[in-house]
Design an enzyme around this catalytic site. Structure first.
Site, PDB file in Angstrom:
ATOM      1  N   SER A 161       0.796  -1.225   0.000  1.00 23.39           N
ATOM      2  CA  SER A 161       0.000   0.000   0.000  1.00 23.39           C
ATOM      3  C   SER A 161       0.831   1.279   0.000  1.00 23.39           C
ATOM      4  CB  SER A 161      -0.954   0.023   1.198  1.00 23.39           C
ATOM      5  OG  SER A 161      -0.238   0.111   2.418  1.00 23.39           O
ATOM      6  N   LYS A 194       0.039   4.434   6.559  1.00 24.14           N
ATOM      7  CA  LYS A 194      -0.575   5.274   5.536  1.00 24.14           C
ATOM      8  C   LYS A 194      -0.199   6.736   5.808  1.00 24.14           C
ATOM      9  CE  LYS A 194      -3.311   2.048   3.613  1.00 24.14           C
ATOM     10  NZ  LYS A 194      -2.790   0.915   4.361  1.00 24.14           N
TER      11      LYS A 194
END
Length: 216
Positions: free
Chosen positions: A134, A171
């Site tokens: 990610s 993230k």
């Protein structure tokens, strides 16, 4: 005289000390696959691992790197060389394989091993093994190890380790009107922006990413 390779010196050191590769792994915390590659000459250890290996083998770091210096480590009481500058000491930090809600962050269940860093020990750091792609567009790939500065507040846009309910994720973090926005940086289109309402989810910032390391 030709300089010896680091691999040759590691093998020599193991022989002289009567150690095996697995003994070196245990003494340093370096994975078996990496030690094997260092001994074969496929890869050369990073400086922090040179220091670990030299300490475990009780040899001079410069000797281990192949230079024509005495094998034995210098006495800690020996005076510094003229014009030499002290290197930053390394600090041991835990490597976490995973982080689960409800556990202390450094609980035994979380700790996979230990790392060394020369970052300021006035702050608290931990390592975390990355799972997934990610954040690969930001240079953080599956299997990498990130060094995390432990803090419970980060600025908007920081790459952070965030605990969402039961699991941790890495993230870019942003908080906007009670909504936590976690944005991936990925070449994989399956990774999408995540939105979490603070009234519906338990969100905890564990720290900010300050370094990413690729394991060999």
């Amino acid at each position: 005289m030709e300089k010896m390779s680091c691999a040759q010196r590691i093998r020599q050191g193991l022989t002289v000390r009567g150690m095996r590769q697995k003994d070196l792994c245990k003494a340093t915390g370096i994975p078996k696959s990496a030690v094997s590659q260092y001994c074969s000459g496929s890869f050369t250890p990073r400086p922090d691992r040179i220091a670990l290996i030299a300490k475990a083998l009780d040899v001079n770091e410069a000797w281990l790197m192949g230079y024509h210096v005495p094998m034995e480590r210098e006495s800690p009481e020996a005076p510094p060389l003229p014009g030499a500058f002290p290197i930053n000491p390394t600090h041991k930090i835990p490597l976490l394989g995973q982080i689960a809600a409800g556990l202390p962050i450094y609980a035994e269940e979380n700790i996979e091993g230990y790392l060394w860093t020369d970052r300021n020990h006035g702050a608290e750091y931990f390592g975390l093994r990355v799972r997934g792609d990610s954040m690969n567009a930001a240079g953080i790939n599956d299997g990498d190890i990130v060094i995390v500065k432990k803090q419970d507040i980060v600025e908007d846009g920081a790459i952070a380790v965030v605990l969402v309910d039961e699991s941790a994720t890495i993230k870019r973090y942003r908080l906007e009107k009670g909504i936590v926005i976690l944005t991936p940086q990925s070449t994989n289109p399956e990774n999408q922006v995540q939105f979490y309402n603070l009234k519906e989810h338990t969100i905890r910032i564990l720290g900010r990413i300050v370094e990413s390391r690729t394991e060999y």
